[in-house]
Design an enzyme around this catalytic site. Structure first.
Site, PDB file in Angstrom:
ATOM      1  N   ASN A  93       0.851  -1.186   0.000  1.00  0.00           N
ATOM      2  CA  ASN A  93       0.000   0.000   0.000  1.00  0.00           C
ATOM      3  C   ASN A  93       0.887   1.237   0.000  1.00  0.00           C
ATOM      4  O   ASN A  93       2.027   1.194   0.456  1.00  0.00           O
ATOM      5  CB  ASN A  93      -0.894   0.007   1.249  1.00  0.00           C
ATOM      6  CG  ASN A  93      -1.837   1.196   1.279  1.00  0.00           C
ATOM      7  OD1 ASN A  93      -2.415   1.578   0.251  1.00  0.00           O
ATOM      8  ND2 ASN A  93      -1.993   1.815   2.444  1.00  0.00           N
ATOM      9  N   HIS A 146       0.820   5.248   1.364  1.00  0.00           N
ATOM     10  CA  HIS A 146       0.076   6.135   2.259  1.00  0.00           C
ATOM     11  C   HIS A 146       0.746   7.507   2.271  1.00  0.00           C
ATOM     12  O   HIS A 146       1.975   7.588   2.364  1.00  0.00           O
ATOM     13  CB  HIS A 146       0.041   5.543   3.673  1.00  0.00           C
ATOM     14  CG  HIS A 146      -0.746   6.382   4.620  1.00  0.00           C
ATOM     15  ND1 HIS A 146      -2.120   6.400   4.612  1.00  0.00           N
ATOM     16  CD2 HIS A 146      -0.353   7.273   5.564  1.00  0.00           C
ATOM     17  CE1 HIS A 146      -2.544   7.265   5.541  1.00  0.00           C
ATOM     18  NE2 HIS A 146      -1.494   7.796   6.132  1.00  0.00           N
ATOM     19  N   GLU A 176      -3.037  -6.719   9.106  1.00  0.00           N
ATOM     20  CA  GLU A 176      -4.452  -6.622   9.476  1.00  0.00           C
ATOM     21  C   GLU A 176      -4.853  -5.233   9.980  1.00  0.00           C
ATOM     22  O   GLU A 176      -6.035  -4.931  10.103  1.00  0.00           O
ATOM     23  CB  GLU A 176      -4.813  -7.689  10.519  1.00  0.00           C
ATOM     24  CG  GLU A 176      -5.018  -9.078   9.933  1.00  0.00           C
ATOM     25  CD  GLU A 176      -3.725  -9.827   9.630  1.00  0.00           C
ATOM     26  OE1 GLU A 176      -2.617  -9.258   9.824  1.00  0.00           O
ATOM     27  OE2 GLU A 176      -3.812 -10.983   9.172  1.00  0.00           O
TER      28      GLU A 176
HETATM   29  C1  GRF Z   1      -2.528   8.802  -2.747  1.00  0.00           C
HETATM   30  O1  GRF Z   1      -2.290   9.978  -2.063  1.00  0.00           O
HETATM   31  C2  GRF Z   1      -2.164   7.606  -1.895  1.00  0.00           C
HETATM   32  O2  GRF Z   1      -1.126   7.877  -1.012  1.00  0.00           O
HETATM   33  C3  GRF Z   1      -3.437   7.353  -1.134  1.00  0.00           C
HETATM   34  O3  GRF Z   1      -4.467   7.647  -2.024  1.00  0.00           O
HETATM   35  C4  GRF Z   1      -4.016   8.585  -3.001  1.00  0.00           C
HETATM   36  C5  GRF Z   1      -4.276   7.977  -4.338  1.00  0.00           C
HETATM   37  O4  GRF Z   1      -4.071   8.881  -5.374  1.00  0.00           O
HETATM   38  N1  GRF Z   1      -3.428   5.991  -0.639  1.00  0.00           N
HETATM   39  P1  GRF Z   1      -4.104   8.373  -6.873  1.00  0.00           P
HETATM   40  O5  GRF Z   1      -5.484   7.764  -7.119  1.00  0.00           O
HETATM   41  O6  GRF Z   1      -3.006   7.382  -7.063  1.00  0.00           O
HETATM   42  O7  GRF Z   1      -3.897   9.607  -7.704  1.00  0.00           O
END
Ligand code: GRF
Length: 203
Positions: A107, A109, A142
């Protein structure tokens, strides 16, 4: 080449960075599926433009959260996916799916975790008053934004920042470190040791 699926809900700028790098041959990963819980997500249009198979289906259409994630599992297995990248996927995965793909889900973030997990991280960072924020690529466990950290990048918080300008600055770094983390995974260079991720030297 590993087989990569990307899960998205919205804009898809990280997806674009990943697909671009994959198309340029720099990922060692073949995008085989882009899946969204929002059939209207702009990210799906982007994936189609890159000729990647897509599936957009809302949990409502299939009878709720559990059947939706059963369908996700089925599609990931069917596509023989080695790695799942969450890229702005706005749902929390059920524990059984995390277990099913243990240490094969990444993921991104928009904060320097463990600061500011959850929604609206750039706004949280501004409200807290930090001088530096950034982004984190981590394995999914999780918890919410709690898994072992693969890569991070820092950006300054500027006096005139709004949540939008800070998020945009962070996103530039996301587009750099997410493909990089996927490449490291694809090259078999990520070793999880408790909470820590060891990055092995290239062979
Ligand atoms: C990003 O800021 C990512 O960190 C977060 O959601 C946003 C997604 O942006 N998880 P995009 O759809 O990739 O432009």
């Amino acid at each position: 080449m590993i087989r990569l699926a990307v899960l998205v809900s919205g804009r898809g700028s990280n997806l674009e960075a990943i697909l671009k790098e994959a198309a340029a041959g720099g990922l060692n990963a073949q995008p085989v599926l882009v899946l969204s819980d929002n059939p209207q997500a702009p990210a799906l249009r982007l994936a189609r433009a890159y000729r990647v198979p897509v599936l957009g289906v809302s949990p409502r259409e299939v009878g709720g959260r559990e059947p939706f994630f059963r369908l996700v599992e089925e599609k990931l297995v069917e596509a023989r996916v080695d790695l799942v990248a969450l890229a702005g996927f706005m749902r929390i995965l059920p524990a059984w799916l995390v277990e099913r793909f243990r240490w094969r889900i990444l993921n991104i973030h928009p904060s320097l975790l463990p600061a500011f997990p959850g929604l609206d991280a750039p706004r949280q960072a501004l409200e807290y008053g930090v001088r530096v924020s950034g982004c984190t690529v981590h394995f999914v466990d999780e918890g919410v934004d709690t898994g072992p950290i693969v890569l991070q990048a820092a950006v300054p918080v500027l006096p005139d920042d709004t949540p939008e300008t800070l998020a945009a600055r962070i996103r530039q770094e996301e587009h750099r470190i997410y493909p990089e983390a996927i490449r490291l995974f694809a090259e078999g260079r990520l070793v999880i040791d408790g909470r820590r991720v060891i990055i092995r030297e290239a062979e």
